[in-house]
Design a protein around this motif. Structure first.
Motif, short mmCIF file in Angstrom:
data_model
loop_
_atom_site.label_atom_id
_atom_site.label_comp_id
_atom_site.label_asym_id
_atom_site.label_seq_id
_atom_site.Cartn_x
_atom_site.Cartn_y
_atom_site.Cartn_z
N PHE A 16 0.84 -1.20 0.00
CA PHE A 16 0.00 0.00 0.00
C PHE A 16 0.87 1.25 0.00
O PHE A 16 0.56 2.24 -0.64
CB PHE A 16 -0.93 0.00 1.21
N ALA A 17 2.00 1.18 0.74
CA ALA A 17 2.89 2.34 0.81
C ALA A 17 3.40 2.70 -0.58
O ALA A 17 3.55 3.85 -0.93
CB ALA A 17 4.05 2.06 1.75
N ARG A 19 1.88 2.57 -3.22
CA ARG A 19 0.86 3.22 -4.05
C ARG A 19 0.60 4.66 -3.64
O ARG A 19 -0.16 5.36 -4.28
CB ARG A 19 -0.45 2.43 -3.94
N THR A 20 1.17 5.09 -2.51
CA THR A 20 0.83 6.43 -2.02
C THR A 20 2.07 7.32 -2.02
O THR A 20 2.69 7.52 -1.01
CB THR A 20 0.25 6.35 -0.60
N GLN A 21 2.40 7.78 -3.22
CA GLN A 21 3.61 8.56 -3.37
C GLN A 21 3.32 10.03 -3.69
O GLN A 21 4.25 10.82 -3.79
CB GLN A 21 4.46 7.98 -4.51
N GLN A 22 2.06 10.38 -3.86
CA GLN A 22 1.76 11.73 -4.33
C GLN A 22 2.03 12.77 -3.25
O GLN A 22 1.87 12.50 -2.07
CB GLN A 22 0.29 11.82 -4.73
N ALA A 23 2.41 13.98 -3.71
CA ALA A 23 2.61 15.09 -2.77
C ALA A 23 1.31 15.88 -2.68
O ALA A 23 0.59 16.02 -3.67
CB ALA A 23 3.74 15.98 -3.27
N ALA A 24 1.02 16.39 -1.49
CA ALA A 24 -0.19 17.17 -1.30
C ALA A 24 -0.08 18.50 -2.05
O ALA A 24 1.00 19.10 -2.12
CB ALA A 24 -0.42 17.42 0.18
N ALA A 97 -8.63 17.77 3.49
CA ALA A 97 -8.42 16.35 3.15
C ALA A 97 -9.43 15.45 3.84
O ALA A 97 -9.84 14.43 3.28
CB ALA A 97 -7.00 15.94 3.54
N ALA A 130 2.58 20.44 11.75
CA ALA A 130 2.64 19.09 12.27
C ALA A 130 1.83 18.12 11.42
O ALA A 130 0.92 18.52 10.68
CB ALA A 130 2.10 19.07 13.70
N ALA A 131 2.17 16.84 11.54
CA ALA A 131 1.39 15.78 10.87
C ALA A 131 -0.05 15.86 11.34
O ALA A 131 -0.32 16.10 12.52
CB ALA A 131 1.97 14.42 11.22
N GLY A 132 -0.95 15.68 10.41
CA GLY A 132 -2.37 15.78 10.75
C GLY A 132 -2.91 17.19 10.60
O GLY A 132 -4.12 17.40 10.58
N GLN A 152 -5.06 20.77 6.65
CA GLN A 152 -4.83 19.99 5.41
C GLN A 152 -5.76 20.44 4.28
O GLN A 152 -6.51 19.64 3.69
CB GLN A 152 -5.01 18.49 5.69
N VAL A 153 -5.67 21.72 3.97
CA VAL A 153 -6.49 22.29 2.90
C VAL A 153 -6.11 21.64 1.57
O VAL A 153 -4.92 21.49 1.26
CB VAL A 153 -6.31 23.82 2.83
N THR A 154 -7.11 21.26 0.79
CA THR A 154 -6.83 20.65 -0.52
C THR A 154 -7.40 21.48 -1.68
O THR A 154 -6.85 21.43 -2.78
CB THR A 154 -7.44 19.23 -0.63
#
Lengths: 163, 368
Positions: A16-17, A19-24, A97, A130-132, A152-154
């Motif tokens: 799974f890791a 597959r998750t390479q995209q940057a925010a 997010a 910070a994370a989150g 985490q604004v998208t």
């Protein structure tokens, strides 16, 4: 058996890791002349500003980032002198997010209406968020409740109120 | 040797029957729900709700011919008696294969914009097609379903689907798109708004002391500095609908095996995030969480009380100012009060409403 289960778990996590390479990023869409996709480095190259806000415990923190008005200008949103007539029925819908959403009228964000500067922050006290919380969050100075200081604004979407 | 013969008959529809073709077309379905649910509903312009469309959708929802080998229907895993959820940890597909995640409750989906635990479907139409065609769920391509339903017209014991499609969509053409649309219409009317909580919201029910304490705890944020005790559950399970359409990692695992929302977005910070579900009828929808790991509500409360695990994607709502997991350390009385509040959300009328019920009555005869 337990060892095999742990190995299987690690394998699945590794799969799974991979597959998750995209940057925010933050997308600016809707009633804009130029849709934007802002990366972390894009924000560092734009005019920077600071803002302060209290957390839920009432402790004041200092943040730095880019004024939302600056981002809206870059996207060709109707700001400043253009913010009149029907354009006053436009609003900014901020999506995060986790699916959380908050709304601002464009006038709330425009220097011709208010001295308050809402920012898209990428640093707190000079450090990455910070994370989150990060990489991008909103800071709305002076509000009694920090509920629009979202994490985490998208997406920043400019819309017309149609009713 | 016993031989079991099954025959299907049709119950009377809960609402008025289909409009005959050529007599004015389908009748708009009058949605009814409390004002406190709000108008943020989701009905696609190309699939308006009609009485006939909803009734067709109900029959399709419960028709096992929509699966390979006529083994299961949508209603097999979304059982009305259980708030349209499944009692199994993982539902079983037509071939006995367990599903990857726990079947979600189909309650108040009219207000949900993103479906599945990871929000990967942006409409009920998009959602409905997935389990039908998944090789290990209902396991049947839509084309095969269409053929079966066309052939079903020849069987006198079955509903005349051509006429039902004509009543719902203006012609008797049976297509995959129409099947999906009709099922989505039926799912949109599954509205739960007759619980004791609703009567309380309308001022027609007085809470017991335990229910009142539970409600207060549920919707209050914990603030030890000001001496305020609360669990903050209402931050995510918000308002009268008792959910916010958001995704959170609620600390089930320190290294989530299931990617959750990140499987859709490709973003690491979405790892282990899942859609917040409504708590309406929650006492009926065990087991709980995306993987059905908790058998009882008491186990769920135990999790939030003392077993939230740290991770980089743990919801900020479940962290303190030092980024540590906030375990609520609930007392026995607090757990009991919260359970009393959660029981308040059970809607007995919803789970027995004939408008939502299986229209096929199964008679079993045993031949010696």
């Amino acid at each position: 058996m337990k060892k095999a289960s742990v190995l299987l778990t690690m394998l699945l996590v590794a799969c799974f890791a991979g597959r998750t390479q995209q940057a925010a990023v933050v997308k600016v869409v809707g009633e804009v002349l130029t849709p934007l996709t802002l990366t972390a480095s894009d924000l560092t190259s734009m005019p920077r500003t600071t803002a302060s806000s209290k957390d839920k415990q009432g402790v004041m923190h200092s943040y730095s980032g880019v004024a939302i008005a600056e981002i809206l200008n870059k996207a060709g949103v109707t700001t400043g002198r253009q913010l009149r007539g029907e354009n006053l029925a436009k609003y900014l819908l901020v999506t995060c997010a986790d699916g959380y959403q908050v709304v601002f009228s464009l006038a709330e964000l425009d220097s011709s209406f208010t001295d308050r500067v809402v920012i898209l922050a990428d640093q707190e006290e000079g450090k990455p968020l910070a994370a989150g919380i990060g990489p991008f969050r909103l800071i709305v100075p002076g509000e009694k409740k920090p509920a629009r200081n979202c994490f985490q604004v998208t997406t920043l979407a400019i819309r017309f109120a149609k009713e | 040797m016993a031989c079991i013969l099954l025959s299907a008959a049709i119950r009377e529809p809960g609402r008025r029957g289909p409009t005959p073709p050529g007599q004015g077309g389908p009748t708009p379905y009058a949605l009814s729900y409390p004002a406190y649910f709000g108008y943020r509903i989701n009905v696609p312009q190309d699939n308006p709700l009609t009485v006939e469309g909803v009734e067709l959708g109900r029959r399709l929802f419960y028709d096992k011919r929509l699966s390979a080998g006529n083994t299961i229907s949508c209603g097999s895993c979304h059982q009305q008696a259980h708030g349209f959820a499944d009692v199994r940890t993982h539902s079983l597909g037509y071939d006995g294969t367990p599903t990857k995640r726990n079947a979600m409750s189909l309650t108040n989906l009219l207000w949900v914009r993103r479906l599945f635990w990871d929000g990967r479907a942006s409409s009920l139409e998009e959602q409905a097609v997935t389990p039908m065609t998944d090789p290990h769920e209902m396991g049947q391509p839509l084309d095969s379903t269409v053929k079966k339903l066309r052939d079903a017209r020849l069987n006198s014991a079955s509903p005349a689907y051509g006429a039902l499609f004509a009543a719902a969509f203006g012609s008797d053409s049976i297509t995959g798109e129409r099947i999906v649309k009709a099922i989505a219409q039926f799912e949109r009317i599954l509205i739960s708004d007759r619980s004791r909580f609703d009567r309380y919201l309308r001022g027609a029910y007085r809470l017991t002391a335990a229910e009142q304490r539970g409600l207060t705890l549920f919707y209050t944020n914990n603030d030890p500095v000001r001496g305020v005790r609360g669990t903050g559950c209402g931050n995510c399970h918000s308002g009268p609908k008792v959910f916010n359409e958001t995704y959170h990692n609620n600390g089930l695992d320190s290294v989530p095996v299931d990617p959750g929302r990140s499987g859709v977005t490709g973003l690491d910070y979405d790892r282990g995030r899942f859609r917040v579900v409504t708590l309406r009828n929650i006492a009926l929808t065990a087991p709980y969480m995306h993987d059905g790991r908790f058998r009882t509500l008491s186990e769920v409360l135990d999790h939030y009380s003392g077993h939230i695990l740290p991770s980089s994607t743990l919801s900020p709502s479940l962290r303190d100012t030092l980024n540590r997991p906030v375990n609520l350390r609930l007392t026995t009385e607090e757990k009991s009060d919260l359970l009393a509040f959660l029981q308040l959300l059970t809607d007995s009328a919803f789970i027995t409403d004939p408008r939502y019920a299986d229209p096929f009555v199964v008679h079993t005869k045993i031949k010696e």
